[in-house]
Design a protein around this motif. Sequence first.
Motif, PDB file in Angstrom:
ATOM      1  N   ALA B  68       2.737  -0.342  -4.969  1.00 43.96           N
ATOM      2  CA  ALA B  68       2.850  -0.534  -3.535  1.00 43.96           C
ATOM      3  C   ALA B  68       1.410   0.068  -2.877  1.00 43.96           C
ATOM      4  O   ALA B  68       0.851   1.084  -3.487  1.00 43.96           O
ATOM      5  N   LEU B  69       1.179  -0.698  -1.838  1.00 40.57           N
ATOM      6  CA  LEU B  69      -0.139  -0.027  -1.197  1.00 40.57           C
ATOM      7  C   LEU B  69       0.471   0.126   0.219  1.00 40.57           C
ATOM      8  O   LEU B  69       1.112  -0.396   0.895  1.00 40.57           O
ATOM      9  N   VAL B  70       0.042   1.402   0.832  1.00 41.88           N
ATOM     10  CA  VAL B  70       0.260   1.849   2.275  1.00 41.88           C
ATOM     11  C   VAL B  70      -0.998   1.777   2.977  1.00 41.88           C
ATOM     12  O   VAL B  70      -1.942   1.985   2.684  1.00 41.88           O
ATOM     13  N   GLU B  71      -0.855   0.888   3.994  1.00 42.69           N
ATOM     14  CA  GLU B  71      -2.012   0.660   4.994  1.00 42.69           C
ATOM     15  C   GLU B  71      -1.666   1.125   6.485  1.00 42.69           C
ATOM     16  O   GLU B  71      -0.649   0.728   6.965  1.00 42.69           O
ATOM     17  N   LYS B  72      -2.517   1.959   7.142  1.00 41.56           N
ATOM     18  CA  LYS B  72      -2.043   2.322   8.465  1.00 41.56           C
ATOM     19  C   LYS B  72      -2.548   1.403   9.577  1.00 41.56           C
ATOM     20  O   LYS B  72      -2.050   1.626  10.630  1.00 41.56           O
ATOM     21  N   THR B 164       1.889   1.757   8.270  1.00 43.92           N
ATOM     22  CA  THR B 164       2.254   2.883   7.513  1.00 43.92           C
ATOM     23  C   THR B 164       1.231   3.755   7.142  1.00 43.92           C
ATOM     24  O   THR B 164       0.327   3.618   6.502  1.00 43.92           O
ATOM     25  N   SER B 165       1.273   4.911   7.807  1.00 40.31           N
ATOM     26  CA  SER B 165       0.223   6.066   7.644  1.00 40.31           C
ATOM     27  C   SER B 165       0.837   6.916   6.536  1.00 40.31           C
ATOM     28  O   SER B 165       2.096   7.165   6.587  1.00 40.31           O
ATOM     29  N   ALA B 166      -0.196   7.239   5.799  1.00 37.10           N
ATOM     30  CA  ALA B 166       0.265   8.741   4.788  1.00 37.10           C
ATOM     31  C   ALA B 166      -0.098   9.920   5.295  1.00 37.10           C
ATOM     32  O   ALA B 166      -1.372  10.171   5.360  1.00 37.10           O
TER      33      ALA B 166
END
Lengths: 256, 563, 323
Positions: B68-72, B164-166
């Motif tokens: 999975a990749l989260v990308e802001k 989606t920000s981490a």
Amino acid sequence: MKIAVCVKHVPEGAGRIDPGTKRLDRAGEGALNHFDANAVEEALRLKGDGDAEVVVVSVGPERAADSLRKTLAMGADRAVLVTDEAAAGSDLVATSLVLAKTLERESAELVLFGQQASDADGAVLWAAVAERLRRPVVSQAAQLSLEGETLRVKRQTEHGYDVIEAPLPAVVAVSDAINEPRYPSLKGIMGAKKKPFETLSLAEIGVDASHAGDAGSKTEVLSLSEPPSRGDARRIEGDGNAAQAIVDFLAEKRLV
Amino acid sequence: MSRPSNFPPPFAAGEFVAEPTDPVDERIEVGVLIVGAGPAGLACAIRLGQLLEEHPDVAERLGDVPVALVEKGKQPGSHLVSGAVVNPRALRRLFGNRYRLEDIPSYGPVHGEAVYVLSKRTALRIPPPPTMRNHGNWIFSLSQLGRWLAERAEEDGAMILPETSAEKLLVSHGRVVGVRTGDKGQNRDGGPMGNYEPGADLVAKVTVLAEGTQGHLTGVALDRFGLTADEPQVWELAVKEVWRVPKALRGIIHTMGWPLRTRARYREFGGSFIYPLGDDMLTIGMVVGLDYRDVELSAHDLLQELKTHPKIRKLLAGGERIGWGAKTIPSGGWYSLPKQLHAPGLLLCGDGIGMVNIPRLKGVHYAIESGRLAAESAFASLRRGATPATALASYDEAVAQSFITRDLREVRDMRQVFGRGFFVGGALASAMTVSKGRLDLGKMRAEPDAEQPLLRSDRAASYPGPDGTLTFDKLSSVFLSGNKTRDDQPNHIRIERKVTKDVAELWVNMCPAHVYEIGTEGGDGTVTVNVAPSNCVQCGAITAKGGRLTPPEGGSGPEYTLT
Amino acid sequence: MKALVFVEHHGDELEKGSLGVLAKAAALAEGGDVAAVLVGGGVRSLATEAGSYGAATVHVAEDDSLEPPLPQPRVDVLARVVQDGGYDTVLFANSVLAADVASGLAARLEAGLNWDLVDVESREGSLVGKRPALQDSVLVEVGWRTTPQLALFRAGSFDAAPTGGGEPQVEDAAIELSEHSTGARIVGQEEEAASGPSIEDADVIVAGGRGLGAPENFTLAEELARALGGAVGATRAVVDAGWYPYSAQIGQTGKIVSPKLYVALGISGAIQHKVGMQSSNVIVAINKDPNAPIFEFSDLGVVGDVHEIVPKLTELVNSRKSA
């Protein structure tokens, strides 16, 4: 109960009209028409924790699947995309026909639309669809509730509010004042992939290619041009007579 | 004279480290979690996809979502901005036979290059120095490349979670176990609005941080695990535009000199780049080291000034500005790389840890290669019988053996002699000859950018006003970046708000997006700085110069497409 | 061209927007006849007025059941009038009601509808409509391939003009409602309080920016708005600074408006604001800074001090009103 929501995938950012086809260049990135998010949200609120089915319907290019998945991520149960070369460039008559045929297949008790499409600035689609489905239509819904089989809508007009009741099955277009669309949760985004997603062609919904797209349209774009410039802008300097000069200007334009 | 470091921001890395708090069955579990869908993160995802396809047994044990990749950003590419002239070796390595360079959307190979030393009216061509030879390199729009790589990653099975920000690093028993994503739907005061959606604990067996320059959790992790290099990281700020032009530019151009001032006390290091993007577009950018000292220095305005040069004006004549972007570039090089590139459960890649070769102005291929190597180590740690600690440590070893290390080591001392800048060795020598030795670049930088003392020199006098055709103001540029961030979001920029007028002006001028404004005067020599966070394009300059950028609500910020 | 105009009324007044379209239709007809259709409770008495604004014939569908302003019964009535009367062109002035009528009618008659039109002309025997698109950055010319041709015009596109015409011919329209047209019922109505129009509907907006100087000075905008009968708007900068509520924000991340008159007080005109109001009919800007970008797209630019000019302006407008 089944609630169908009609959504559109629209070009993101500053749109561009393709000078060749004279249609909106839909090749770039797109997103869910943000007014339709209100409609999806309203459907989800009506569903609440119950077991109504919320199905989201769209007519558009394959890329429109992105917007549909976003609605699934918000919580819709199922998505249907009608995508067919022959449907591109449909005007109101053709689009409303394709949508109506798709909705007939679904037989939803309630069909929801958003306030307008941000790309064509069109605020007209639902009445045409309702006419084809032969159902009551209410637009500009600022508030919506369901009491048994009766819909109760607070419709916003230029003069104030009307409270309208209509029996199901019905078509409603919600205004952007009706709610604040939810953000899809991370779980929602991830779960969206598993939800049923149907892709249909015109043939599969029983529409002949000659009734859709450019072929089925009764209006056409003739040309594009720069909008007329504002004309000579006038300039006044200094405070002295400014107020009078402004009033004279307004009077000349019949604004006072 | 004050300096920005006198006013540290209200920020503590510890605030962003936490144990998972969601109930166990509500945590979202994935196999490998990658933070950032830029070239490093996507290369990591693609390589993992390749490996998992070859080894379905490993894939099976990673659950429903192996990668999975989260990308802001709004989508992959929305926050990517670069030149970019890219060394294709890393792409070739990543794709092997699967895709050739010609299959990847690009603007083709470099066809010739020129280097100029500019003065206000003249342009003196000098031979490209050894570090500036770009034959064999290809021109890309990084944003466009990001979108293409994202499609490949998804085809290979990765799940990309945009918007989606981490926000926090999840650490449990001394081990990174994932990230907590940011909340959405908060109002200006941080309170919940009607559609408030709390973040979630996203847990993974291995977490890869590929956040790019000023990576939020990268900074947090370096602090938490004590990995920060002894030599501080320093940055350049790059502001660029994309133009549609009637006449194609043939080769790539780099310039140095004007409008930057060469006297050592100003510490204005950098230069510009002009690259063709096919036959009908070009990109022009200004890069300035953030160790500059003049409070009135504005990289955006220097770019506008640059365009008024007769030679450059000609290149843009009859054209139309169609894109704009800004981002920082880490330039500390070899000496500023972290002491270790991994920690328990964690791997670090790309620009986030400073894998950039400033003398060559290259970093994209290092990002891709580091992502690829991270994938291999992550994969190794997931195999049956593997010792995760050893497997993750193998990443450091792999990077040490790679061209990343070889290249960065090669140029590590050039900074010593010439400070920073594009031109080292022969280039400077030839430039010095040509200018009859008047070039004086001063000492190597050892301080963090925020510790540079400030000075004033009426620098802004030369900035051209915006004419709407050739030169533009900041706000219209922010608009062109596609930024439509909602205004009532919480403020994601941490700064000390009561500062001296100098520091305030420094920030106002520095920021390419007009985020900062001087508010009321305090009467004690201080002023209040007002922040308009919705303008922010997340370039990261503020972190270099005394504040701290944290990620805003996912989906905010620019929506780059051409940069 | 045989044109029919859908003329709306509110209470016992004909809507100015419809009358404007009627005037335009009359001009297009170039001496030929233009008809109007009135649907409602006691509308027969309004037929004469419709005649004096350009209708040679007025079709009247009068019934208590038609009094509620619901679109679908009107689709039934208009469809009959169009078919029985052989009209080839039907024109509407936009409103919440008219948009739904036009759209429903298009589906009923399988007729082309062009909407958001700002003008229309006759070219070589064909009707050509003009509409702005893409936030008014492009003007599109549109046509119809079949008849009847339905045209929905942006509110306020044309001015109503009494023609001094005599009594129109009044004809009773057949009222045969479809089953689905009678489903919706109005069970309650609320007129908007007289606190002034909402920003979205206002014909006039007076907007304040940072040039007002301080939050208290928004009273300048409020008083001018009251005098002009308009709503008050604000730029993002002042909303951010807490001078005015977000509901009044006009711009890229606020509301997009296109009133007849937009008065910008102390607003510089950054593009984020411009895209929210650039399609206003008439823009008047008052700003101290002669180089403010807003002057590039205003019809009247006043370089001066809002604190000096606006109170006087408000006074003058008020005295005109009472005169």
